[in-house]
Design a protein around this motif. Structure first.
Motif, PDB file in Angstrom:
ATOM      1  N   LYS A 244     -45.061  25.327  -7.982  1.00 17.61           N
ATOM      2  CA  LYS A 244     -44.625  26.690  -7.661  1.00 17.61           C
ATOM      3  C   LYS A 244     -44.693  27.541  -8.935  1.00 17.61           C
ATOM      4  O   LYS A 244     -44.757  27.020 -10.045  1.00 17.61           O
ATOM      5  N   ASP A 245     -44.648  28.830  -8.752  1.00 18.67           N
ATOM      6  CA  ASP A 245     -44.536  29.745  -9.878  1.00 18.67           C
ATOM      7  C   ASP A 245     -43.973  31.081  -9.379  1.00 18.67           C
ATOM      8  O   ASP A 245     -44.605  31.728  -8.553  1.00 18.67           O
ATOM      9  N   PRO A 246     -42.772  31.470  -9.878  1.00 17.76           N
ATOM     10  CA  PRO A 246     -41.909  30.707 -10.790  1.00 17.76           C
ATOM     11  C   PRO A 246     -41.012  29.720 -10.041  1.00 17.76           C
ATOM     12  O   PRO A 246     -40.868  29.799  -8.829  1.00 17.76           O
ATOM     13  N   TYR A 247     -40.418  28.799 -10.809  1.00 20.02           N
ATOM     14  CA  TYR A 247     -39.332  27.967 -10.288  1.00 20.02           C
ATOM     15  C   TYR A 247     -38.037  28.752 -10.462  1.00 20.02           C
ATOM     16  O   TYR A 247     -37.879  29.495 -11.446  1.00 20.02           O
ATOM     17  N   VAL A 248     -37.122  28.586  -9.521  1.00 25.70           N
ATOM     18  CA  VAL A 248     -35.866  29.348  -9.565  1.00 25.70           C
ATOM     19  C   VAL A 248     -34.710  28.374  -9.776  1.00 25.70           C
ATOM     20  O   VAL A 248     -34.417  27.547  -8.912  1.00 25.70           O
ATOM     21  N   PHE A 249     -34.044  28.499 -10.937  1.00 24.40           N
ATOM     22  CA  PHE A 249     -32.917  27.626 -11.272  1.00 24.40           C
ATOM     23  C   PHE A 249     -31.602  28.408 -11.259  1.00 24.40           C
ATOM     24  O   PHE A 249     -30.721  28.198 -12.097  1.00 24.40           O
ATOM     25  N   ASP A 250     -31.454  29.305 -10.300  1.00 26.79           N
ATOM     26  CA  ASP A 250     -30.236  30.127 -10.246  1.00 26.79           C
ATOM     27  C   ASP A 250     -29.002  29.295  -9.927  1.00 26.79           C
ATOM     28  O   ASP A 250     -27.870  29.736 -10.157  1.00 26.79           O
ATOM     29  N   PHE A 251     -29.186  28.087  -9.392  1.00 26.86           N
ATOM     30  CA  PHE A 251     -28.045  27.227  -9.068  1.00 26.86           C
ATOM     31  C   PHE A 251     -27.328  26.719 -10.317  1.00 26.86           C
ATOM     32  O   PHE A 251     -26.223  26.186 -10.242  1.00 26.86           O
ATOM     33  N   LEU A 252     -27.939  26.891 -11.498  1.00 24.22           N
ATOM     34  CA  LEU A 252     -27.335  26.407 -12.735  1.00 24.22           C
ATOM     35  C   LEU A 252     -26.270  27.355 -13.281  1.00 24.22           C
ATOM     36  O   LEU A 252     -25.376  26.931 -14.008  1.00 24.22           O
ATOM     37  N   GLY A 253     -26.397  28.646 -12.970  1.00 25.98           N
ATOM     38  CA  GLY A 253     -25.438  29.628 -13.478  1.00 25.98           C
ATOM     39  C   GLY A 253     -25.487  29.771 -14.980  1.00 25.98           C
ATOM     40  O   GLY A 253     -24.451  29.945 -15.638  1.00 25.98           O
ATOM     41  N   LEU A 254     -26.684  29.707 -15.565  1.00 23.95           N
ATOM     42  CA  LEU A 254     -26.837  29.756 -17.018  1.00 23.95           C
ATOM     43  C   LEU A 254     -27.335  31.114 -17.486  1.00 23.95           C
ATOM     44  O   LEU A 254     -27.906  31.875 -16.721  1.00 23.95           O
ATOM     45  N   THR A 255     -27.138  31.381 -18.768  1.00 25.97           N
ATOM     46  CA  THR A 255     -27.638  32.616 -19.370  1.00 25.97           C
ATOM     47  C   THR A 255     -29.034  32.393 -19.916  1.00 25.97           C
ATOM     48  O   THR A 255     -29.495  31.256 -20.071  1.00 25.97           O
ATOM     49  N   GLU A 256     -29.722  33.480 -20.250  1.00 27.66           N
ATOM     50  CA  GLU A 256     -31.126  33.399 -20.661  1.00 27.66           C
ATOM     51  C   GLU A 256     -31.330  32.765 -22.036  1.00 27.66           C
ATOM     52  O   GLU A 256     -32.424  32.329 -22.364  1.00 27.66           O
TER      53      GLU A 256
END
Length: 337
Positions: free
Chosen positions: A176-188
């Protein structure tokens, strides 16, 4: 009220009641299939009456009342659900498609697809994926909201040159592009090691985002080459492709040297870990961002199958929401007041 009902309403209601009774008998053998077909039939009949005789939404409200009065133990005849049935029949006029395809997923899956996916081609794709992978409704919602249809198979790779067909096509579709890691709740500004730790801590969510077929082998997997130690960020085995998949995480922009390093890792994995029956190992470089031209040059002469994708730590906001948010300058002005 009875006198103001349109001509033919009583016969129409009686016909619906009889169809519902017949469907309830058949439902003992095939509950979901009969339910989907019944809802499609009701939706089609309502649609026909509205088109031919100009029935309005108030008739649907009355129809819901009468059907619930006749079948108090059934929950599917609210005015809202009758309108879903009409929309369902309008979206899928082909009864054969409803019988052979849509009856394989639940009514709640079908409603979700009607509400969230407007493009017919995209909707059919999600239907096929749901049937193939057995997605629950919650998983389906997640895949739609993360834009899987628009991301799948979009990574930049050299698979067409380094893998035989049809494995090259299957491998391309895997990425895929992009992969979505929003489940991590991390900052950039997260570091690579921390990103890796968080992905392992949320391995079930990570596997869901990677897609069907990935089996987790390990993190910081040790390889000894020429008396020196090397460590793979993440190692997976893909059950469908029958090969190892090496994933390297980079929290910055893609650099050409990453391709050379991955090429080295894949040679080592193929030599040290790969079973004679396994297919060639595949590498995925996940970067925060990438320049398409630079990636294509970096992969052009590599001999191992490598794909490069970006990732997001937060899900993109819809444009209508984004436009309504204050800018940095506006926030600064408010804070100074």
């Amino acid at each position: 009220m009875e006198n103001r009902l349109p001509t033919g309403y009583a016969e129409f209601l009686a016909d619906l009641k009889e169809r519902i009774r017949r469907a309830r008998v058949k439902a003992a053998l095939s509950v979901n299939r009969e339910l989907i077909l019944l809802y499609w039939e009701i939706g089609r009949m309502i649609l026909e009456r509205q088109r031919k005789e100009g029935w309005g939404s108030k008739v649907i409200d009355r129809l819901a009342q009468d059907l619930r009065r006749e079948f108090p133990d059934l929950k599917g005849f609210s005015a809202r659900n009758l309108k879903y049935m009409r929309a369902f029949a309008e979206a899928y006029p082909d009864k054969k498609f409803v019988q052979e395809v849509l009856a394989q997923i639940t009514w709640y899956h079908n409603i979700t697809l009607l509400e969230k996916v407007k493009d017919p081609t995209e909707r059919i794709w999600y239907i096929q994926q749901t049937i193939e992978h057995g997605w629950s409704r919650n998983v389906l919602v997640h895949q739609i909201e993360s834009g899987l249809y628009h991301r799948k198979g979009k990574a930049i790779t050299n698979f067409d040159r380094t893998l035989p067909a049809p494995q090259s096509d299957l491998a391309q579709e895997m990425l895929k592009d992009p992969y979505v890691f929003d489940f991590l709740g991390l900052t950039e500004d997260i570091r690579e090691r921390e990103l890796e730790k968080q992905l392992i801590a949320r391995i079930r969510d990570f596997l869901l985002e990677l897609g069907v077929g990935f089996a987790f082998v390990g993190s910081q997997v040790h390889l000894e080459v020429g008396g020196e130690d090397f460590y793979l960020d993440l190692l997976f085995y893909h059950l469908k492709l029958r090969c190892y998949v090496v994933i390297e995480l980079k929290t910055g922009e893609f650099k050409p040297e990453y391709a050379g390093k991955m090429n080295f890792y894949l040679s080592a994995v193929d030599d040290l870990l790969r079973h004679p029956d396994d297919r060639p190992s595949i590498g995925i470089i996940l970067c925060k961002s990438k320049n398409k031209v630079i990636v294509e040059y970096a992969l052009r002469d590599t001999t191992k199958p490598i794909g490069v994708s970006s990732y997001r730590l937060t899900r993109a906001l819809p444009e209508e929401i984004k436009s309504s948010l204050p800018s940095v300058e506006e926030l600064e002005r408010e804070l100074k007041k």
